[in-house]
Design a protein around this motif. Structure first.
Motif, PDB file in Angstrom:
ATOM      1  N   UNK A 181       0.704  -1.063   0.000  1.00  8.89           N
ATOM      2  CA  UNK A 181       0.234  -0.383  -0.020  1.00  8.89           C
ATOM      3  C   UNK A 181       1.046   0.743  -0.260  1.00  8.89           C
ATOM      4  N   UNK A 182       2.328   1.309   1.063  1.00  2.00           N
ATOM      5  CA  UNK A 182       3.169   2.168   0.390  1.00  2.00           C
ATOM      6  C   UNK A 182       3.250   2.271  -0.839  1.00  2.00           C
ATOM      7  N   UNK A 183       3.597   1.200  -1.563  1.00  2.00           N
ATOM      8  CA  UNK A 183       4.393   1.453  -3.078  1.00  2.00           C
ATOM      9  C   UNK A 183       3.241   2.015  -3.779  1.00  2.00           C
ATOM     10  N   UNK A 184       1.974   2.004  -3.283  1.00  2.00           N
ATOM     11  CA  UNK A 184       1.031   2.456  -4.134  1.00  2.00           C
ATOM     12  C   UNK A 184       0.465   4.276  -4.821  1.00  2.00           C
ATOM     13  N   UNK A 185       1.319   4.140  -2.698  1.00  2.00           N
ATOM     14  CA  UNK A 185       1.040   5.832  -2.250  1.00  2.00           C
ATOM     15  C   UNK A 185       2.023   6.738  -3.436  1.00  2.00           C
ATOM     16  N   UNK A 186       3.364   5.772  -3.283  1.00  2.00           N
ATOM     17  CA  UNK A 186       4.657   6.585  -3.865  1.00  2.00           C
ATOM     18  C   UNK A 186       4.439   7.000  -5.467  1.00  2.00           C
ATOM     19  N   UNK A 187       3.576   6.192  -6.532  1.00  2.00           N
ATOM     20  CA  UNK A 187       3.620   5.402  -7.846  1.00  2.00           C
ATOM     21  C   UNK A 187       2.674   6.322  -7.674  1.00  2.00           C
ATOM     22  N   UNK A 188       1.764   7.296  -6.969  1.00  2.00           N
ATOM     23  CA  UNK A 188       0.749   7.951  -6.719  1.00  2.00           C
ATOM     24  C   UNK A 188       1.422   9.646  -6.954  1.00  2.00           C
ATOM     25  N   UNK A 189       2.323   9.995  -6.248  1.00  2.00           N
ATOM     26  CA  UNK A 189       3.115  10.906  -6.191  1.00  2.00           C
ATOM     27  C   UNK A 189       4.210  10.812  -6.875  1.00  2.00           C
ATOM     28  N   UNK A 190       4.816  10.254  -8.086  1.00  2.00           N
ATOM     29  CA  UNK A 190       5.538  10.082  -8.740  1.00  2.00           C
ATOM     30  C   UNK A 190       4.395  10.874  -9.652  1.00  2.00           C
ATOM     31  N   UNK A 191       3.181   9.966  -9.972  1.00  2.00           N
ATOM     32  CA  UNK A 191       2.008  10.935 -11.429  1.00  2.00           C
ATOM     33  C   UNK A 191       1.917  11.593 -11.289  1.00  2.00           C
ATOM     34  N   UNK A 192       1.662  12.445  -9.954  1.00  2.00           N
ATOM     35  CA  UNK A 192       1.860  13.897  -9.478  1.00  2.00           C
ATOM     36  C   UNK A 192       2.742  14.710 -10.023  1.00  2.00           C
ATOM     37  N   UNK A 193       4.207  14.352  -9.559  1.00  2.00           N
ATOM     38  CA  UNK A 193       5.180  15.654  -9.862  1.00  2.00           C
ATOM     39  C   UNK A 193       5.432  15.619 -11.033  1.00  2.00           C
ATOM     40  N   UNK A 194       5.030  14.498 -12.090  1.00  2.00           N
ATOM     41  CA  UNK A 194       5.298  14.176 -13.331  1.00  2.00           C
ATOM     42  C   UNK A 194       4.076  15.071 -14.035  1.00  2.00           C
ATOM     43  N   UNK A 195       2.649  15.456 -13.629  1.00  2.00           N
ATOM     44  CA  UNK A 195       1.984  16.303 -13.539  1.00  2.00           C
ATOM     45  C   UNK A 195       1.328  18.043 -13.282  1.00  2.00           C
ATOM     46  N   UNK A 196       3.041  17.509 -12.336  1.00  2.00           N
ATOM     47  CA  UNK A 196       3.120  19.475 -12.325  1.00  2.00           C
ATOM     48  C   UNK A 196       2.727  19.762 -11.058  1.00  2.00           C
ATOM     49  N   UNK A 197       2.803  18.934 -10.165  1.00  2.00           N
ATOM     50  CA  UNK A 197       2.462  19.682  -9.040  1.00  2.00           C
ATOM     51  C   UNK A 197       4.071  19.310  -8.147  1.00  2.00           C
ATOM     52  N   UNK A 198       4.836  19.784  -8.094  1.00  2.00           N
ATOM     53  CA  UNK A 198       6.581  19.357  -7.802  1.00  2.00           C
ATOM     54  C   UNK A 198       6.704  19.244  -6.029  1.00  2.00           C
ATOM     55  N   UNK A 199       6.103  20.779  -5.903  1.00  2.00           N
ATOM     56  CA  UNK A 199       5.857  20.998  -4.392  1.00  2.00           C
ATOM     57  C   UNK A 199       5.021  20.389  -2.950  1.00  2.00           C
ATOM     58  N   UNK A 200       5.536  20.205  -2.260  1.00  2.00           N
ATOM     59  CA  UNK A 200       4.603  19.889  -1.361  1.00  2.00           C
ATOM     60  C   UNK A 200       3.826  19.165  -1.316  1.00  2.00           C
ATOM     61  N   UNK A 201       4.302  17.664  -1.814  1.00  2.00           N
ATOM     62  CA  UNK A 201       3.046  16.604  -2.372  1.00  2.00           C
ATOM     63  C   UNK A 201       3.896  15.739  -1.465  1.00  2.00           C
ATOM     64  N   UNK A 202       3.284  15.368  -0.273  1.00  2.00           N
ATOM     65  CA  UNK A 202       3.474  14.183   0.502  1.00  2.00           C
ATOM     66  C   UNK A 202       3.239  12.756   0.989  1.00  2.00           C
ATOM     67  N   UNK A 203       3.814  12.195   0.966  1.00  2.00           N
ATOM     68  CA  UNK A 203       2.787  10.248   1.295  1.00  2.00           C
ATOM     69  C   UNK A 203       2.376  11.095   2.911  1.00  2.00           C
ATOM     70  N   UNK A 204       1.401  10.000   3.124  1.00  2.00           N
ATOM     71  CA  UNK A 204       1.478  10.892   4.626  1.00  2.00           C
ATOM     72  C   UNK A 204       0.789   8.927   4.965  1.00  2.00           C
TER      73      UNK A 204
END
Ligand code: BTN
Length: 324
Positions: free
Chosen positions: A152-175
């Motif tokens: 489940x943690x790996x899935x969260x990392x995949x989402x962050x990776x996709x969000x960063x690719x889409x332009x949300x570079x800063x301020x995005x974290x997994x909790x």
């Protein structure tokens, strides 16, 4: 459950230019009768889409609306073997995929709207039409459920990776374990449902809810602080591109997890997570425990130093940072 008709997507694409279009012209462009166009307009209104209708001028959308389009998503996928179903409306994309559990392929399902979207701990997941992403993945593992710790943690990392690719570079974290936060507000969450199969195999249904273009919670359905990609970057997103980025990232991360296990992701987790060093309240089914987070262990469990000095590992729960 309704499949997403391409004509509805074409209609909103035409109306999305902000100009008025009359029923006859729309009918000609879409090769359908004026009354069929009217029926689609009524359908969009039932989905809470704001349409301005002026006699003699026709119809206009008050803001852009790009609907999901299975072909547009497929074009962006690196693995063309992934199955994809796009639905106009469904109870829950997770439940839709659970019915396909015998499949040997990786199968994704996205919907414009969920009428019974589910969150963790039996909460509802608000799923208005056409604004966000409700995406589930059926992933058949050649592993026993007991070997899926950390997935489940790996899935969260995949989402962050996709969000960063889409332009949300800063301020995005997994909790830990499954929330994605931006500026302290929730932007995405994951609901994972596991089932054991025979001969040491298993299936995971992984559901992602990502706030994309939602600006308001008009119905007051969301109980926690939230944000969306559009709120953060003040731009309208084509969800087809975000959906494809999520599918590509999920497939890559999950395949690597299947090959190499959670150990391969610990370094990335450390650089993307927000809780270590913070005082956190962990809500479990029976109790709320407060302590200082010291990190995670090799299984992806949360390590917390409790007031008596003991460091304990927790495998599930809901975390919130305690403000001093
Ligand atoms: C949470 O943070 O509580 C998890 C939210 C998960 C929501 C997604 S939307 C797609 C999939 N279908 C559902 O019914 N739930 C998940």
């Amino acid at each position: 459950m309704q499949k997403s008709p391409a004509k509805l997507a074409k209609l909103t694409a035409i109306l999305g230019d902000g100009e008025f279009h009359d029923g006859n012209a729309l009918g000609e462009s879409l090769q359908m009768t004026r009354s069929a166009v009217w029926k689609m307009i009524k359908k969009l209104e039932r989905y809470d889409v704001q349409i301005t209708s002026v006699k003699g001028k026709g119809y206009a959308l008050s803001e852009p609306l790009i609907l999901l389009d299975a072909d547009a998503i497929r074009k962006q996928l690196r693995d063309k073997k992934c199955q994809l179903t796009v639905l106009e409306s469904v109870g829950s994309t997770n439940d839709y995929l659970k019915a396909l559990r015998k499949s040997k392929d990786i199968h994704f399902c996205a919907a414009e709207q969920q009428t019974a979207g589910k969150g963790r701990f039996n909460r509802a997941w608000y799923s208005p039409f056409g604004r966000n992403i409700y995406l589930s993945c059926l992933y058949p593992f050649q592993k026993d459920i007991s070997e899926l710790a950390g997935m489940s943690l790996v899935v969260s990392l995949a989402i962050v990776h996709a969000l960063k690719q889409a332009g949300l570079q800063e301020n995005v974290f997994v909790k830990w374990p499954n929330d994605i936060v931006c500026g302290g507000k929730k932007i995405a969450g994951t609901l994972i449902e596991l089932s054991a199969e025979s001969h040491g195999a298993s299936h995971a249904v992984i559901g992602i809810g990502l706030n994309v273009n939602m600006l308001n919670d008009e119905r007051g359905k969301i109980s926690q602080a939230w944000t969306s990609m559009r709120r953060e970057l003040e731009t309208y997103f084509d969800r087809n591109l975000i959906c494809a980025a999520l599918i590509n990232a999920m497939r890559d991360y999950l395949q690597r997890f299947e090959r190499e296990g959670f150990g391969a992701f610990v370094k990335e987790w450390k650089s993307e997570e927000i809780l270590t060093g913070k005082t956190v309240a962990l809500k479990t089914v029976g109790a709320t425990i407060t302590g200082k987070v010291t990190g995670i262990n090799a299984q992806g469990n949360l390590l917390m130093k409790l007031p008596d000095g003991e460091v304990r590992a927790f495998s599930s729960g809901d975390t919130s940072i305690v403000k001093k």
